[in-house]
Each structure stands twice: as structure tokens, then as C-alpha cells.
Design a protein around this motif. Structure first.
Motif, PDB file in Angstrom:
ATOM      1  N   ARG A 263      77.537 -89.225  52.431  1.00  0.00           N
ATOM      2  CA  ARG A 263      76.814 -88.134  51.783  1.00  0.00           C
ATOM      3  C   ARG A 263      76.581 -87.065  52.839  1.00  0.00           C
ATOM      4  NH1 ARG A 263      71.410 -86.613  51.663  1.00  0.00           N
ATOM      5  NH2 ARG A 263      71.036 -85.209  49.943  1.00  0.00           N
ATOM      6  N   SER A 265      74.867 -83.427  53.612  1.00  0.00           N
ATOM      7  CA  SER A 265      73.885 -82.447  53.157  1.00  0.00           C
ATOM      8  C   SER A 265      74.032 -81.217  54.037  1.00  0.00           C
ATOM      9  CB  SER A 265      72.488 -83.055  53.298  1.00  0.00           C
ATOM     10  OG  SER A 265      71.509 -82.088  53.050  1.00  0.00           O
ATOM     11  N   ILE A 266      74.257 -80.077  53.407  1.00  0.00           N
ATOM     12  CA  ILE A 266      74.692 -78.917  54.186  1.00  0.00           C
ATOM     13  C   ILE A 266      74.381 -77.636  53.417  1.00  0.00           C
ATOM     14  CG2 ILE A 266      77.045 -78.688  53.241  1.00  0.00           C
ATOM     15  CD1 ILE A 266      77.952 -78.789  56.274  1.00  0.00           C
ATOM     16  N   ALA A 267      74.368 -76.512  54.119  1.00  0.00           N
ATOM     17  CA  ALA A 267      74.162 -75.230  53.428  1.00  0.00           C
ATOM     18  C   ALA A 267      75.280 -75.067  52.398  1.00  0.00           C
ATOM     19  CB  ALA A 267      74.181 -74.077  54.424  1.00  0.00           C
ATOM     20  N   PRO A 268      74.943 -74.693  51.156  1.00  0.00           N
ATOM     21  CA  PRO A 268      75.899 -74.786  50.059  1.00  0.00           C
ATOM     22  C   PRO A 268      77.175 -73.959  50.228  1.00  0.00           C
ATOM     23  CG  PRO A 268      73.878 -73.657  49.377  1.00  0.00           C
ATOM     24  CD  PRO A 268      73.615 -74.267  50.707  1.00  0.00           C
ATOM     25  N   TRP A 283      75.554 -80.538  43.692  1.00  0.00           N
ATOM     26  CA  TRP A 283      74.435 -79.669  44.053  1.00  0.00           C
ATOM     27  C   TRP A 283      74.913 -78.264  44.446  1.00  0.00           C
ATOM     28  CZ3 TRP A 283      70.543 -82.858  47.583  1.00  0.00           C
ATOM     29  CH2 TRP A 283      70.095 -83.980  46.875  1.00  0.00           C
ATOM     30  N   ALA A 286      75.668 -78.111  48.085  1.00  0.00           N
ATOM     31  CA  ALA A 286      74.687 -78.535  49.094  1.00  0.00           C
ATOM     32  C   ALA A 286      74.717 -80.039  49.337  1.00  0.00           C
ATOM     33  CB  ALA A 286      73.279 -78.103  48.682  1.00  0.00           C
ATOM     34  N   GLN A 306      78.100 -77.660  61.676  1.00  0.00           N
ATOM     35  CA  GLN A 306      77.814 -76.681  60.619  1.00  0.00           C
ATOM     36  C   GLN A 306      76.342 -76.689  60.224  1.00  0.00           C
ATOM     37  OE1 GLN A 306      79.973 -74.493  59.398  1.00  0.00           O
ATOM     38  NE2 GLN A 306      81.634 -75.270  60.687  1.00  0.00           N
ATOM     39  N   GLY A 307      75.520 -77.376  61.008  1.00  0.00           N
ATOM     40  CA  GLY A 307      74.077 -77.372  60.738  1.00  0.00           C
ATOM     41  C   GLY A 307      73.654 -78.359  59.665  1.00  0.00           C
ATOM     42  N   GLY A 308      74.554 -79.233  59.219  1.00  0.00           N
ATOM     43  CA  GLY A 308      74.185 -80.213  58.200  1.00  0.00           C
ATOM     44  C   GLY A 308      74.035 -81.591  58.814  1.00  0.00           C
ATOM     45  N   TYR A 309      73.909 -82.603  57.978  1.00  0.00           N
ATOM     46  CA  TYR A 309      73.891 -83.964  58.488  1.00  0.00           C
ATOM     47  C   TYR A 309      74.623 -84.878  57.523  1.00  0.00           C
ATOM     48  CZ  TYR A 309      70.310 -85.717  55.239  1.00  0.00           C
ATOM     49  OH  TYR A 309      69.633 -86.112  54.117  1.00  0.00           O
TER      50      TYR A 309
ATOM     51  N   ASN B 113      74.130 -68.228  50.929  1.00  0.00           N
ATOM     52  CA  ASN B 113      73.321 -69.449  50.798  1.00  0.00           C
ATOM     53  C   ASN B 113      71.949 -69.164  50.188  1.00  0.00           C
ATOM     54  OD1 ASN B 113      74.989 -71.611  51.878  1.00  0.00           O
ATOM     55  ND2 ASN B 113      74.954 -70.411  53.769  1.00  0.00           N
ATOM     56  N   ASN B 191      69.633 -77.226  56.818  1.00  0.00           N
ATOM     57  CA  ASN B 191      70.155 -76.007  56.195  1.00  0.00           C
ATOM     58  C   ASN B 191      70.656 -76.288  54.775  1.00  0.00           C
ATOM     59  OD1 ASN B 191      72.650 -77.146  56.627  1.00  0.00           O
ATOM     60  ND2 ASN B 191      73.497 -75.436  57.801  1.00  0.00           N
TER      61      ASN B 191
END
Ligand SMILES: Cc1cc2nc3c(=O)[nH]c(=O)nc-3n(C[C@H](O)[C@H](O)[C@H](O)COP(=O)(O)OP(=O)(O)OC[C@H]3O[C@@H](n4cnc5c(N)ncnc54)[C@H](O)[C@@H]3O)c2cc1C
Lengths: 354, 493
Positions: A263, A265-268, A283, A286, A306-309, B113, B191
Motif C-alpha cells: 500500500r 500513500s502519496i500525494a495524489p 483514493w 492518494a 516522492q514524499g510518500g510511504y 494536489n 503528503n
């Protein structure tokens, strides 16, 4: 559904565990044991008997429910009053409880538009690791007295307290819903369109791209939905409900296969990550599901860049399940001790260190 | 022996000179005249002069300042615009104020975003203004939005007229950067729509400056709704208005805003802004509906029917944007309007389950009568968030104390009916006593331990939010001695 308050028994069991230094494994319906790392504790603390609706007044839009209540049962009671849990939690099996759902912090396809599990928790009672019975938050929409401990419980995998009762905000079931789809050949195209739509004041309630189909669900009054449907174009998906359900409980064909399920989770609007595997965008971009045999290192590295996880949702990747910056990990440990000083509750459910 | 200088100002010369080196002498305030600006927030009855004010301009400066305070054991109170209503930004003894007014830049509007990345000193309204060209806005809208800062909003988990539908600050912030007392920079939230591990973002929001200093925030922006309509309904009794609120919510409507004003409020505000309110009504409801025009049309019809069925004697629908603004004008001007008729007023902020609205309002008026005070009620009825404005005159001996007593009684009443002592203004120093009523010893100690996990030396906004057990014991005793314990059935210690 039974109506049974086991607070005192559970409190006695935690007290006993403190005295005998016995770590506890908190178990609701055991439908989400696949999630996270296995706890090192072996003595079960069973919550499934702690069932029942404590209070429900539809005009208050609040339900207070014991944590062992089956999610299915709760959904049924709410539906009878034309209401629902708007975060659309997945019911992975009949045994799934509301307590387990909140402890995992799971939310379904409606999440970006209606809010997630944490957004609907108004209050809770817990047993902390000192076997103290504590109540945080309440049954009102707005409450800023003291720290927002009830939201902190969401997704904490039971490490900060045994959830006893939960007060949740509920919402009316939309008058009408419809699912439309567009056929699109590429993820890039899909992401672009998705972001354009999400920037519009349309009553979206789900948006996913899978198998060359971009599906969107609209919710609201009949007229409103019809007028948006006209603007959006595309075909009506008569099996829409089935699709969203299949996505939510991970029964679409996409989820089959032996690869790990990640999974992300990241900026859309983030462009597609360069990781080999099969992708499903949920999502509105996202939350991205990835079936892949790529290494954990590769996946974490790409996502973090990319700033997500990323989290291995189902599969074999259990060591180092949770990745945190060292300073955040240190803080997590301190918070854990603040609630569970003897480290008895669901130890190591996140990682060997937590 | 301490030098004379140290007795006047206990901050060491080395501490002061290091602060000056860090942020520049111009950003360090000592001059008593300039310090006065910082002696209170909008709870102006409580004042204390800080020893010093520092105004950092960068994240690194905040980190270094906190490290320095940690090393020298100097307490710190963060301050945004100072519009807080609970004394949260009130300076503390032997402490300094860290003003965030110079960190006031919008760093990025990300239209793809739909987020805004901002510094803590950015004003709430400035975010929506910057987002407008993209057809987006930031939803939480406290009435103080032209002045209050996003850092203050995050610290208080502020709400506004539209949070019934769009949520509080906690529902609209995706990520913050928080500097700890040890000077570490933490990123909480993600984010995307969540982050791994515990939900530390949730705990930081509403923490009133006790856990860390917010130095950056990424907030969620929403598409501006194409159509907005507002209904004004008049009632002959508060009870009917209260029931109408419950009926609207039960009727599957989620209004963008649902506000109630009592007769006193109707009269005071109408005299001030000439909103053409029905002056004889015991209560009016303002019900705002937004969305696509088709949706709004359907909702207006539904809401009108519900209001009628619940005894509304008059229902007006705003003819145009001008009239819609006029309907709201009175509601929005409530504070200044009350300021015109009363030397001083005290704004309370309890929440209750909606079903108790009528009962609680009647009881509040009873308490006020008993104390010879007047109360004006304008509030967020849709989410049960009361804002009784207690009118008093501080120049009359004993009036302030009576106003305070009434405030306390109101909050305890909120707790007794299953509500909370604060819906959106926070605890600060104002509601420390009532925290003893709402929470048990174990719960307060749990708060204490959580605070310690972030700030083991208790240097960040000490003395706020969490009452000492000693204080609670004294408060409990005082109540009993006066024979006024309002709810003997409540559990306490
Ligand atoms: C006329 C009027 C109307 C109001 N209407 C509303 C309303 O409708 N809804 C509502 O919710 N509130 C309302 N308020 C209250 C107030 O505006 C809010 O609480 C607001 O969020 C405070 O912001 P501020 O920048 O003024 O913060 P301040 O008053 O300066 O500080 C508030 C608290 O936040 C802390 N703090 C400030 N900045 C930071 C930071 N960067 N990091 C950590 N901690 C920080 C302070 O230490 C303090 O505890 C109103 C106030 C007034 C005067």
C-alpha cells in the motif's frame, strides 16, 4: 449481536498481566492478523465478547459502541436508520470488529471525499497499560479539551491502550449513487484526468483506476448526480457497487497472486513510481496498491523520494515493517511508554523496536 | 549574589546575547512599551509581561532558539496573532514569548494536489485568498480569520461556521513540521492522506503549544462550491428552534452551516448592522446549504419543509448574494455588536449533544439571572457548540468575578449533559479548573505523561491546559465549601 460489557473482566486481566509481567496480544475478530508484524506476546486478551451498542441517537449523528461489536452488525444497525460509517471501513470477514478496524485505522474508497477513520472518532474509553480506565474525547462533534487522545488510538494497533468503547460520528447514507467509467489506456492519462476532476466541486465519493478503466462514484441528490454525470460523460457501470466492494475488501482479481501487496500513500498527483509490478490507483491517486516482487528497499526508496510511504499490506515482508526516521521512532517509543509503561500491549506489532 | 540586572530580568546575559546573535538584535524585544503588545491574548482580563519576545524568521532560528531555551531552562510561550480566547498565549513567569509573526509566507499553492504549504504566521484568510485563482479555498473559517494565524489554528484545532460540513482544523491539515524543545525538526503527517506509525499529527493539532512549535503546515484545499443558499427561519421559542436543528440533522441534510441566535442576540446585532432580522422572534436559525445548484435546490426544499414542520413562523430564502450576506451580517458582527452595548463581555465555548440545546439554554439564563448578569447566545447549533457571551462591566466591583463564576457554571453544565468544556477555543489557562471536572485523575496524569514524552522539562507553555492535581483538589474543595457543587452526581476526586 450480544449486549455484554466486559470492562471489569478486561481490566482485571490487564491488572493480572501487569502483576505477572505477561505481555498481551489484543484480539478482536482476528480478521486483520495479516496486517503488521506479529506481536511477540502470546497471551490473548479477547475483546470479541465485549459487544453492543451503548448509545445511538440518529439525530445526534453519533453512535457509541463496544469495541468487540462486529462491524457487519454495526453497519446493519446504522443502515436501519439511513446512516453509515462514512469512512467505509473494509469488512474483511464476518468476525471483523469495530475495535480492530479503528486500531488498524482502515478506511475504504470514500476516504478522500468523506474523511478517514480518524476523522470520525469522537471519543473512546480505553484501558491504558496501567489498567486504568480512561475516557478521552466524548460524544460531541467538537471537543478540544486536552490532547486529542482518541484520534491517537486510530492506527496505533492497540499499543497505546485496549479500546473498550468508541464514539463515532455517523453520516446519512446518500440519497443516490452512481458509478461511471471511462476507458483509458495509460496510468499517466488517468492520473491527469483524476486530478482535473478532483479540482472540481463535484460530489465524488470514490475514484479509482484499474484495468484500463477509470471509475468514479458520485453521491448526492438524484438531480445533482445526473447533471454531473452528463458533464463527466463516460458509461454507467451497473456493477459499480460490486466493484467498490471488491476493491474495499480486496477481492478483485487484481489482489490475487503470490506477490506481496503493497500500500503506497502519496500525494495524489505524483507521477507513476518506477517500480515493476501491477498497480491499482485508489483514493484519486492518494492510495496506490502494488502487487510486486520488488525488494522492500526498492519500494521504500522510490516512495520516500516522492514524499510518500509504503507499507507491505499483505505478504512476507514483515521485518522492518514500519519505517520511521530515527527521531520519530524515538518519539514513538516515548509515547508508547507514556501509555503502556510496562510494554504489555501488542508489543512489536510495528517492528522489532516498537 | 545576583546582580541587580538579573533580579529585574532573570534571563542570563549569555542567554540574551545568544538570542540576539541567533535572530538579530532587531528581532529581540525588551522595551517594556513594546512588550505590552504581548502581555495578553484576546482573553484580555489576564495579563502578564514576558521577560523578552523573540521573533524568528526561519525554521533554523526556531530550532536554535529552542535548543538554547532547553539548555538554559527558559520557558517558552508560542504566539501567533494573539486572538486566542483562553489565555493560551498568555506569557508565563520567567519565560519568553516566541512570536511567529515574521514567518508569514505562503510557500506554495499546489493546484494539482490541492494543497497549500504555508509558514505558521500566515493568516487563515490569506490562504483562501491565495487559493482563489485556482478555484480552491481553505475550509475552516474561524470568525477571527482575517487576523488569526494557521499556527494558532493548528494549536487550537480551530473551527468556524462551516465546520459542520467541512470539519475542524484537524480534518483539513495534511502535514506539519514541528520543532521540539530539543530543537529537532519533525515531520508529522504525510503528503498523502496519512502517515506511517502513530497519528502524531492528530495529537499535535489542538495541543495548544505544549508539545512543540509548528513551523510549517500543508493544508488541504477544497474546490469552491458553485452555489450557496441560506435560509433564515424564525421561531417563537428556543425549544422549537432547538428541535428544528435536530430534525434537520435527522433529515439527512448536512448543511454547510447551521447557526442559532437568541432574542437578545437578534436585537443587539440588528441594531448594529440592520440585518432586518425579525426582532420579536425568540430565536432564529441560519441554515446554509451549498453544492451544485441541483443539490442546493433539492436541499433547500427539504430544509424548508423541515423548518415548517418544526414550527418556524417565518422562513426567508436569500434572494441574491447581497441578501445572503445580509443574513450573515448580524451573525458575523455578534462580537462587536455586543461590545457596543456592554463594557465587557466574556465568550464561553462549551459543546453539548444537540438534543439538550433548549434545556441548557434555559438553564444558562437561569444561572445568569441568579447572578444578576445578562447572556447573549449566538452559536454553532448544528454541532452543539455554544458560545454564550456573558455581559459584564469590569469597573463594577465584583462583576468580573461573577462573570467568571457564571462561565464556570455553564461549562460544568455542558459536562453534566455529556458535552465538553471547550469546542474550539481551547483550555489555555481559562478552563484549567473545569478540566478537573471533565477528567479524572488517571486521565489528567495520562495527559501529563504524554506531555512529558515530548517535553520532559516542561518548558513549552507550562501551566496551560493540564491542571495540577493539587489545583484540582483545591478547586473541588472550594466548590464544596461554598455549597455550590453543581453536579453532586458527577464522579470526581
Ligand atoms: C473575535 C474573535 C472571534 C473568534 N472566532 C473563532 C471561531 O469562530 N472559531 C474558533 O475556533 N476560534 C475563534 N476565535 C479564537 C481564536 O481566533 C483562535 O483560537 C485562533 O486559532 C488563534 O490563532 P492566533 O494566531 O491568534 O493564536 P494565538 O492566540 O497567538 O495562540 C493561540 C495558542 O496557540 C499557540 N500557538 C500559536 N502559534 C503557534 C505555533 N506556531 N506553534 C505552536 N503553538 C502555537 C499559543 O501558544 C496559544 O496557546 C475567535 C477569536 C476572536 C478574538
Amino acid at each position: 449481536m450480544q449486549d455484554q460489557d466486559l470492562t471489569l473482566e478486561l481490566q482485571a486481566q490487564v491488572q493480572q498481566a501487569i502483576e505477572s509481567h505477561t505481555p498481551l496480544q489484543i484480539i478482536g475478530g482476528n480478521s486483520k492478523a495479516f496486517y503488521g508484524a506479529p506481536t511477540s506476546a502470546t497471551t490473548p486478551l479477547k475483546l470479541s465478547g465485549h459487544q453492543g451498542i451503548v448509545e445511538y441517537e440518529p439525530s445526534e449523528l453519533v453512535v457509541t459502541v463496544r469495541s468487540g461489536t462486529p462491524l457487519n452488525e454495526l453497519n446493519k444497525v446504522l443502515a436501519e436508520q439511513g446512516q453509515m460509517l462514512a469512512f467505509e471501513p473494509p469488512v474483511f470477514s464476518d468476525t471483523a470488529t469495530i475495535g480492530g478496524t479503528i486500531a488498524c485505522g482502515f478506511s475504504g474508497p470514500r476516504r478522500p471525499y468523506a474523511g478517514g477513520a480518524r476523522d470520525f472518532v469522537l471519543g473512546c474509553t480505553i484501558l491504558n497499560g496501567k489498567a486504568e480506565h480512561c475516557r478521552f474525547g466524548g460524544q460531541v462533534m467538537k471537543n478540544v479539551a486536552g490532547f486529542d487522545v482518541s484520534r491517537l488510538m486510530v492506527g496505533a494497533l492497540g499499543q497505546l491502550g485496549v479500546l473498550l468503547d468508541l464514539s463515532l460520528r455517523v453520516m446519512p447514507i446518500p440519497e443516490a449513487e452512481i458509478t461511471l467509467y471511462h476507458s483509458l489506456a495509460s496510468y499517466g492519462q488517468a492520473l491527469e484526468l483524476v486530478q482535473r476532476w478532483q479540482g472540481q466541486p463535484w460530489p465524488l465519493s470514490a475514484l479509482a483506476y484499474h484495468d484500463n478503466h477509470l471509475r468514479m462514484r458520485l453521491s448526492g441528490s438524484d438531480d445533482a448526480i445526473r447533471s454531473v454525470a452528463k458533464k463527466l460523460g463516460g458509461e454507467i457501470d451497473k456493477d459499480g457497487d460490486r466493484f467498490w466492494h471488491g476493491l474495499n475488501v480486496q477481492q478483485l482479481d487484481f489482489f490475487k497472486g503470490i506477490e506481496n501487496l503493497w500500500r503506497i500513500s502519496i500525494a495524489p498527483a505524483t507521477p507513476m513510481l518506477d517500480i515493476p509490478g501491477r498497480w491499482l490507483l485508489d483514493w484519486g491517486g492518494a492510495q496506490r496498491w502494488l502487487k510486486s516482487t520488488a525488494t522492500a528497499e526498492q519500494i521504500h526508496k522510490q516512495t520516500q523520494a516522492q514524499g510518500g510511504y509504503a507499507i507491505c499490506f499483505r505478504g512476507a515482508e514483515k521485518t522492518d515493517w514500519l519505517r520511521l526516521e530515527p527521531n520519530l521512532l524515538a518519539l514513538h517509543k516515548k509515547i508508547r511508554l507514556a501509555f503502556d509503561p510496562y510494554q504489555l500491549l501488542n508489543s512489536h506489532r510495528f517492528s522489532p523496536e516498537l | 549574589m545576583k546582580s541587580l540586572k538579573e533580579m529585574i530580568n532573570p534571563l542570563s546575559t549569555s542567554f540574551i546575547s545568544q538570542c540576539k546573535t541567533l535572530v538579530g538584535a532587531d528581532n529581540v524585544i525588551f522595551d517594556p512599551e513594546r512588550l505590552r503588545v504581548y502581555e495578553c491574548d484576546a482573553l484580555a482580563a489576564l495579563r502578564a509581561l514576558p521577560l523578552m519576545v523573540v521573533l524568528p524568521e526561519t525554521v533554523e532560528q526556531v530550532q536554535s532558539l529552542l535548543r538554547l531555551c532547553h539548555q538554559h531552562n527558559v520557558p517558552i510561550v508560542a504566539r501567533g496573532a494573539g486572538t486566542g480566547l483562553a489565555g493560551g498565549a498568555l506569557p508565563v513567569v520567567n519565560g519568553i514569548v516566541l512570536g511567529l509573526s515574521k514567518m508569514h509566507h505562503i510557500l506554495k499553492i499546489d493546484s494539482h494536489n490541492r494543497t497549500a504549504q504555508v509558514q505558521p504566521g500566515v493568516r487563515n484568510l490569506a490562504i483562501s485568498e491565495a487559493a482563489k485563482p485556482y478555484g480552491l479555498y481553505y475550509a475552516p473559517d474561524p470568525s477571527s480569520q482575517i487576523a488569526c494565524t494557521i499556527g494558532g489554528n493548528i494549536a487550537e484545532n480551530s473551527g468556524g461556521v462551516h465546520c459542520l460540513k467541512y470539519g475542524l482544523t484537524v480534518h483539513n491539515v495534511l502535514q506539519i513540521k514541528l520543532v521540539t524543545i530539543e530543537g529537532e525538526l519533525l515531520t508529522l503527517g504525510g503528503n498523502g492522506l496519512d502517515a506511517s506509525g502513530y497519528d502524531l499529527l492528530a495529537i499535535a493539532i489542538g495541543s495548544e503549544g505544549l508539545l512543540g512549535i509548528v513551523v510549517e503546515a500543508t493544508v488541504r484545499l477544497l474546490p469552491i462550491q458553485p452555489c450557496t443558499q441560506v435560509l433564515l427561519a424564525a421561531f417563537n421559542s428556543i425549544e422549537q428552534a432547538g428541535n428544528a436543528v435536530a430534525a434537520i440533522i435527522a433529515g439527512r441534510l448536512v448543511p454547510a452551516g447551521l447557526e442559532l441566535m437568541d432574542n437578545a442576540a437578534i436585537r443587539v446585532t440588528d441594531a448594529f448592522v440592520h440585518a432586518n432580522y425579525p426582532l420579536d422572534a425568540e430565536a432564529i436559525l441560519l441554515c446554509e446549504l451549498d453544492g451544485l445548484s441541483e443539490q442546493v435546490e433539492a436541499d433547500v426544499a427539504k430544509a424548508t419543509a423541515i423548518l415548517q414542520a418544526n414550527g418556524a413562523v417565518e422562513i426567508r430564502t436569500a434572494k441574491d448574494e447581497k441578501e445572503r450576506k445580509l443574513f450573515w451580517a448580524g451573525r458575523k458582527a455578534a462580537f462587536p455588536a455586543v461590545g457596543r452595548i456592554s463594557a465587557d463581555y466574556y465568550c464561553m465555548d462549551g459543546t453539548i449533544p444537540r438534543k439538550h440545546l433548549a434545556k441548557v439554554l434555559t438553564q444558562i439564563n437561569q444561572y445568569a439571572n441568579d447572578l444578576g448578569l445578562k447572556v447573549v447566545n449566538v452559536f454553532h447549533a448544528g454541532d452543539g457548540n455554544l458560545h454564550p457571551l456573558i455581559l459584564y462591566d469590569a469597573s463594577q466591583p465584583g462583576e468580573y468575578e461573577r462573570a467568571e463564576q457564571l462561565g464556570g457554571q455553564i461549562l460544568e453544565l455542558c459536562v453534566a449533559v455529556g458535552g465538553s468544556i471547550t469546542g474550539e477555543h481551547g483550555v489555555g489557562v481559562e478552563k484549567l479548573n473545569q478540566m478537573c471536572v471533565q477528567f479524572s485523575t488517571a486521565e489528567l496524569q495520562q495527559f501529563e505523561r504524554l506531555k512529558t514524552a515530548f517535553d520532559s522539562k516542561n518548558l513549552l507553555n507550562p501551566g496551560k491546559v493540564i491542571p495540577s492535581l493539587h489545583r484540582c483538589a483545591e478547586f473541588g474543595q472550594m466548590h464544596i465549601h461554598n455549597g455550590q457543587l453543581p453536579f453532586p452526581e458527577l464522579e470526581r476526586f
